[in-house]
Design an enzyme around this catalytic site. Structure first.
Site, PDB file in Angstrom:
ATOM      1  N   CYS A  89       0.810  -1.211   0.000  1.00  0.00           N
ATOM      2  CA  CYS A  89       0.000   0.000   0.000  1.00  0.00           C
ATOM      3  C   CYS A  89       0.848   1.268   0.000  1.00  0.00           C
ATOM      4  O   CYS A  89       0.325   2.359  -0.151  1.00  0.00           O
ATOM      5  CB  CYS A  89      -0.934   0.021   1.200  1.00  0.00           C
ATOM      6  SG  CYS A  89      -1.991  -1.410   1.280  1.00  0.00           S
TER       7      CYS A  89
ATOM      8  N   ARG B  49      -7.115   4.154  -2.893  1.00  0.00           N
ATOM      9  CA  ARG B  49      -7.214   2.713  -2.701  1.00  0.00           C
ATOM     10  C   ARG B  49      -7.320   2.355  -1.206  1.00  0.00           C
ATOM     11  O   ARG B  49      -8.182   1.571  -0.806  1.00  0.00           O
ATOM     12  CB  ARG B  49      -6.015   1.988  -3.299  1.00  0.00           C
ATOM     13  CG  ARG B  49      -5.962   0.541  -2.786  1.00  0.00           C
ATOM     14  CD  ARG B  49      -5.052  -0.343  -3.527  1.00  0.00           C
ATOM     15  NE  ARG B  49      -3.651  -0.064  -3.256  1.00  0.00           N
ATOM     16  CZ  ARG B  49      -2.680  -0.910  -3.562  1.00  0.00           C
ATOM     17  NH1 ARG B  49      -2.980  -2.033  -4.151  1.00  0.00           N
ATOM     18  NH2 ARG B  49      -1.439  -0.611  -3.315  1.00  0.00           N
TER      19      ARG B  49
END
Lengths: 227, 293
Positions: free
Chosen positions: B191, B237
């Protein structure tokens, strides 16, 4: 023959020669048969000095993708929590990897803990006096919320004990240029406490009696041959 | 591929001069690429490697005739031999000590060396872009990745926390752990978006090179803006994942919706890039109109 073709032939020959030379100088695993004999569970006693394994301690849950990653780089691991009569708890983690070439080397706690969501506080190199000699270690403090965890660790690469990125890389490189891939082992102990000085004192007594309790012929797995 | 069969006779004529070099390249790099496809490039983090390699080869193939034309009759460059030695040294150290950066990087030096020796420096000028583009397929050293990943993760977590907090969600953060409602989320290495950034940046450059915009302002601005775009897409996201977990539970957040969030990432990046490109085109148009009047 025309000159361009001669040049091409010289270049092609240089390439093939380099490829052959690369195969010659690529390091191989150091003593692979010997390394299969290790059994961490057996060489580290469950009870020694005033310490014994605390069966009540809950082991940390690790997520599935982390487990997969750990299985890939370590051939053996050991995770235990020990307790003494004062109720002091020490967490012990040992991870062994046969191949310390760059891809698969043992991971330093300052990285693992940070990835696991801990803040890494001060890191200091130190020496711990034990009955078998002085051991170079790294002290660091990992923090997450109210959990404060002073840690002592070293990483054995072949026969040298290292702390931190540079020493670990240097040791692996030294073996690499002599054509050997060293094995490696992470030895980590930690306590959960806000008193760092006291923690390191507890960890030192733990370490001393542990190393004393390990059979002398097995000790090299933990601290290398020179001790 | 009519274009390919038209080139065949030319290839045959070139064979006596080029086969030793081709053989050398195969001996050196077939093992390298065999190892890559079975190791590094098979992992999720380096999945962009083979794409970049294929695109670079395609670009070189496309530029080859014009390179041969422009370099015909030009003298060979002595620096080529220096580059060849560097390439071979990098290869030997990189391959024997498993330094992927050296081993793969040596290919770029090697191709440059071959061009310089065989065709001179004018050849290198023609195909500089594919060689530069190959830089993106070199894996960054693990230590550098770790050094960059941690602050990027922190930044992504921080921004996610701030935005969701501002939107009145019950969210708190400690380091890279987000707590929303009763759920706790660990912002993983993936991430951080370092690989996303590199992938978007390289594909962006490829797009710009193929489309050949005439405006240097637009090219450079877009190439630079890809950095904040990829960061924003990443925040989107992580936010999507956080909200999926909040509304549908842990299982949904880790299950198929995790893949969905990955798509959200690329879609939002694509939309942002297109939007900014449109804006830049508009600015360029206004500026040229002003200059003309």
């Amino acid at each position: 023959m025309k000159k361009p073709i001669v040049i091409s032939l010289v270049m092609g020959m240089l390439m093939v020669l380099s490829s052959a030379l690369t195969i010659v100088i690529t390091p191989t695993l150091k003593d692979p048969e010997q390394q299969k004999k290790l059994d961490l569970q057996a060489i580290v006693p469950v009870e020694f000095g005033e310490w014994k394994v605390d069966l009540a301690a809950r082991s940390l849950m690790v997520s599935a993708d982390v487990t997969g990653f750990i299985d890939k780089i370590y051939n053996q691991e050991l995770n235990r929590t020990y307790i003494n009569k004062h109720g002091e708890r020490v967490m012990l983690a040992i991870a062994y990897g046969r191949d310390q070439s760059t891809d698969l080397h043992v991971h330093r706690p300052e990285i693992c803990y940070a990835t696991g969501g801990f803040d890494i506080g001060k890191m200091t190199k130190a020496f711990v006096d034990t009955t078998i000699g002085q051991i170079p270690v790294m002290h660091l403090v990992a923090k997450q919320g109210i959990r404060n965890e002073p840690i002592t660790y070293w990483i054995r690469v072949g026969d040298s004990l290292t702390r931190g990125w540079f020493e670990q890389k240097l040791a692996a490189f030294r073996y690499g240029i002599t054509g050997q891939i060293p094995d490696g082992l992470l030895f980590r102990i930690s306590t959960i406490s806000n008193d760092e000085k006291d923690s390191y004192r507890i960890q030192q007594t733990f370490l001393t009696s542990l190393l004393q309790a390990v059979k002398s012929e097995d000790r090299h797995w933990l601290v290398g041959q020179m001790h | 591929m009519t274009n390919f069969s038209a080139r065949l006779p030319g290839l045959k004529a070139a064979l006596p001069e080029w086969w030793p070099i081709l053989l050398g390249l195969m001996v050196l790099y077939v093992p390298t690429f065999y190892g890559l496809f079975n190791g590094l490039w098979a992992t999720e983090e380096q999945a962009h490697g083979p794409i970049i390699f294929t695109l670079a080869i395609w670009l070189i193939y496309r530029l080859w005739p014009s390179m041969m034309d422009k370099s015909a009759g030009k003298p060979s460059s002595a620096f080529g031999w220096v580059a060849l030695v560097i390439a071979l040294l990098l290869y030997m150290i990189g391959r024997s000590q498993q330094v992927h950066m050296f081993e793969i990087g040596s290919l770029i030096w090697m191709l440059a060396a071959i061009l310089l020796i065989k065709r001179g420096s004018s050849a290198l000028k023609v195909v500089w872009f594919p060689l530069f583009f190959m830089l993106f397929m070199i894996p960054l050293p693990g230590t550098l990745v770790i050094m960059l990943t941690m602050p990027m993760k922190m930044a992504v977590s921080y921004v996610t926390e701030q935005i969701l907090y501002w939107a009145n969600y019950p969210i708190a953060r400690s380091g890279v752990i987000l707590q929303i409602g009763q759920f706790q989320l660990l912002v993983a290495d993936a991430c951080a978006g370092l690989q996303t950034l590199l992938t978007l940046e390289s594909l962006g450059l490829f797009y710009l090179n193929v489309v050949r915009h005439t405006s240097a302002f637009r090219n450079v601005t877009l190439a630079i803006l890809i950095i904040p775009i990829s960061f924003t897409a990443n925040v989107i996201r992580v936010m999507t994942l956080t909200l999926i977990t909040y509304y549908f539970g842990d299982k949904a957040g880790q299950g198929f919706l995790h893949g969905f969030a990955g798509m959200v990432l690329f879609l939002s990046a694509l939309i942002l890039i297109l939007a900014i490109d449109t804006l830049l085109r508009y600015i360029v148009k206004v500026r040229t109109a002003k200059a003309a009047s």
